[in-house]
Design a protein around this motif. Structure first.
Motif, short mmCIF file in Angstrom:
data_model
loop_
_atom_site.label_atom_id
_atom_site.label_comp_id
_atom_site.label_asym_id
_atom_site.label_seq_id
_atom_site.Cartn_x
_atom_site.Cartn_y
_atom_site.Cartn_z
N LEU A 114 13.45 -17.14 -1.88
CA LEU A 114 14.90 -17.09 -2.01
C LEU A 114 15.56 -17.98 -0.96
O LEU A 114 16.49 -18.75 -1.25
CB LEU A 114 15.39 -15.65 -1.88
CG LEU A 114 16.90 -15.44 -1.80
CD1 LEU A 114 17.58 -15.90 -3.09
CD2 LEU A 114 17.22 -13.97 -1.53
N CYS A 115 15.08 -17.88 0.28
CA CYS A 115 15.67 -18.66 1.37
C CYS A 115 15.34 -20.14 1.24
O CYS A 115 16.18 -21.00 1.57
CB CYS A 115 15.19 -18.12 2.71
SG CYS A 115 15.71 -16.41 3.04
N LEU A 116 14.15 -20.47 0.75
CA LEU A 116 13.81 -21.87 0.51
C LEU A 116 14.74 -22.45 -0.56
O LEU A 116 15.23 -23.58 -0.43
CB LEU A 116 12.36 -21.99 0.07
CG LEU A 116 11.29 -21.76 1.15
CD1 LEU A 116 9.90 -21.71 0.52
CD2 LEU A 116 11.34 -22.86 2.21
N TRP A 117 14.98 -21.69 -1.60
CA TRP A 117 15.88 -22.14 -2.67
C TRP A 117 17.30 -22.34 -2.14
O TRP A 117 17.93 -23.37 -2.38
CB TRP A 117 15.86 -21.11 -3.80
CG TRP A 117 16.96 -21.28 -4.80
CD1 TRP A 117 17.47 -22.45 -5.29
CD2 TRP A 117 17.71 -20.22 -5.42
NE1 TRP A 117 18.48 -22.19 -6.19
CE2 TRP A 117 18.66 -20.85 -6.28
CE3 TRP A 117 17.68 -18.84 -5.35
CZ2 TRP A 117 19.55 -20.10 -7.05
CZ3 TRP A 117 18.56 -18.11 -6.11
CH2 TRP A 117 19.48 -18.74 -6.96
N LYS A 118 17.79 -21.37 -1.36
CA LYS A 118 19.15 -21.45 -0.83
C LYS A 118 19.27 -22.45 0.32
O LYS A 118 20.37 -22.92 0.63
CB LYS A 118 19.61 -20.07 -0.35
CG LYS A 118 19.71 -19.02 -1.44
CD LYS A 118 20.93 -19.23 -2.30
CE LYS A 118 21.14 -18.06 -3.25
NZ LYS A 118 22.35 -18.21 -4.10
N GLY A 119 18.15 -22.74 0.98
CA GLY A 119 18.19 -23.61 2.14
C GLY A 119 18.76 -22.95 3.37
O GLY A 119 19.20 -23.61 4.31
N ARG A 120 18.72 -21.63 3.40
CA ARG A 120 19.27 -20.86 4.52
C ARG A 120 18.84 -19.41 4.40
O ARG A 120 18.35 -18.97 3.36
CB ARG A 120 20.80 -20.91 4.52
CG ARG A 120 21.42 -20.40 3.22
CD ARG A 120 22.90 -20.18 3.34
NE ARG A 120 23.19 -19.11 4.30
CZ ARG A 120 24.42 -18.65 4.54
NH1 ARG A 120 25.45 -19.17 3.91
NH2 ARG A 120 24.61 -17.67 5.40
N PHE A 121 19.04 -18.65 5.48
CA PHE A 121 18.81 -17.22 5.46
C PHE A 121 20.12 -16.50 5.10
O PHE A 121 21.21 -17.05 5.28
CB PHE A 121 18.33 -16.73 6.83
CG PHE A 121 16.93 -17.14 7.16
CD1 PHE A 121 15.84 -16.43 6.67
CD2 PHE A 121 16.69 -18.25 7.95
CE1 PHE A 121 14.55 -16.81 6.96
CE2 PHE A 121 15.40 -18.66 8.26
CZ PHE A 121 14.32 -17.93 7.75
N PRO A 122 20.03 -15.28 4.59
CA PRO A 122 21.25 -14.50 4.33
C PRO A 122 21.95 -14.19 5.65
O PRO A 122 21.38 -14.32 6.73
CB PRO A 122 20.74 -13.22 3.68
CG PRO A 122 19.32 -13.52 3.27
CD PRO A 122 18.81 -14.54 4.22
N SER A 123 23.19 -13.75 5.57
CA SER A 123 23.96 -13.35 6.75
C SER A 123 24.88 -12.20 6.35
O SER A 123 24.96 -11.82 5.18
CB SER A 123 24.79 -14.53 7.27
OG SER A 123 25.79 -14.89 6.33
#
Length: 323
Positions: A114-123
């Motif tokens: 999920l983070c690879l797809w979004k290019g970031r971690f959640p916040s």
């Protein structure tokens, strides 16, 4: 059919027990949405609950293979012109393309993919992990049952005193022709749900006795200072994993870095931002007293075998005496 969403935590445990006590045998389905960012104790706890309750827990895992494939295609073919509001070019540079495409492949771990797809971690402001890894999976499972002709009741372990966003949560809610939501513990406190399971002889997730106030992820992106300190002391291997994820997700990010725990930073240099906010630096911060500048010398003195936020170290003995 009654579908109980079970996370391994205290609230979903009380909800599960209520469902089993109030629904006909054979009408309860228990699901666990595996984020891929779980502690091994939680996986073992699922097996314990299956055995002690005589049930089978259906494991669900999100798959972002298609999204990652589409992201690869977009990056490789990006020819946009123009700039964003901060003045940066919209188009991925050739260097950034090579960096991202080298790591942008499905790993099979839902949280990392999920983070690879979004290019970031959640916040806190963009907590897409809950929606993508848990809610969507649970809703899809329940809607499949509806499509098969079942009337479905979705049992959710929500309490009004958890957060301001949940203060108006309804106990029973109809969301579709054949789909209702039941929140049986909505009016209860954390202490009440803890005791509810204890009185029935059911153990709670052992992570609660090791300084964790939440057990859904290890760690959660919203981990507090005390929990992060306990994790660094008890489970450093999980922080090593997060450090590896920070490197991979940073490579897949257009800006070239991403930190697991988001925080504001005044520096423009991405290398400086990452150097100050990466997971190991956040661990060092967690060891400080209030204000984040001086080491908390009392931390090690208070460390013990049990650091329950809910008094679980002593409450089992009290419940046993009461029984």
């Amino acid at each position: 059919m009654h579908v109980v969403s079970f996370s391994g935590g205290k609230d979903s445990l009380a909800t599960l027990l209520l469902a089993l006590e109030n629904c006909r045998t054979g009408t309860v389905i228990v699901i666990f949405c595996d984020t891929g960012n779980e502690h091994e104790d939680t996986y073992e706890y699922l097996t314990y609950i299956e055995q002690v309750c005589g049930i089978e827990i259906v494991r669900l895992k999100a798959d972002f293979s298609r999204e990652i494939a589409a992201k690869r295609m977009f990056i490789a073919n990006d020819q946009r012109t123009g700039r964003d509001k901060s003045g940066r070019k919209l188009r991925w540079s050739n260097k950034a393309k090579r960096r991202a495409l080298a790591v942008l492949y499905p790993t099979g771990n839902p949280f990392l993919d999920l983070c690879l797809w979004k290019g970031r971690f959640p916040s806190r402001k963009a907590q897409f992990c809950t929606e993508e890894l848990k809610r969507n999976m649970a809703v899809e499972f329940q809607l499949d049952l509806v499509d098969k002709g079942y009337n479905v009741v979705s049992w959710q372990g929500v309490r009004r005193d958890e957060s301001p966003n949940r203060r108006n949560a309804k106990k029973i809610e109809r969301v579709g022709p054949r789909l209702r939501i039941c929140r049986p513990i909505v009016e209860r406190t954390a202490g009440e749900v803890i005791k509810f399971a204890q009185l029935r002889g059911i153990e709670h997730n052992p992570l609660y006795r090791q300084g964790m106030s939440r057990v859904g992820c290890m760690p959660c992106i919203n981990v507090n200072k005390g929990e992060l300190r306990e994790i660094s002391r008890r489970f450093p291997e999980h922080l090593s994993r997060i450090s590896e994820w920070e490197h991979l997700v940073g490579q897949a990010s257009k800006r070239g870095y991403s930190t697991f725990i988001a925080d504001a930073h005044s520096a423009q240099d991405r290398r400086q931002v990452f150097a100050d906010l990466n997971i190991w630096q956040r661990v060092e911060w967690a060891k400080t007293a209030r204000g984040g500048k001086q080491l908390d010398l009392l931390t090690d003195l208070s460390a013990s075998g049990c650091s329950s936020s809910y008094g679980l170290c002593d409450s089992h003995a009290e419940v046993a005496e009461a029984a």
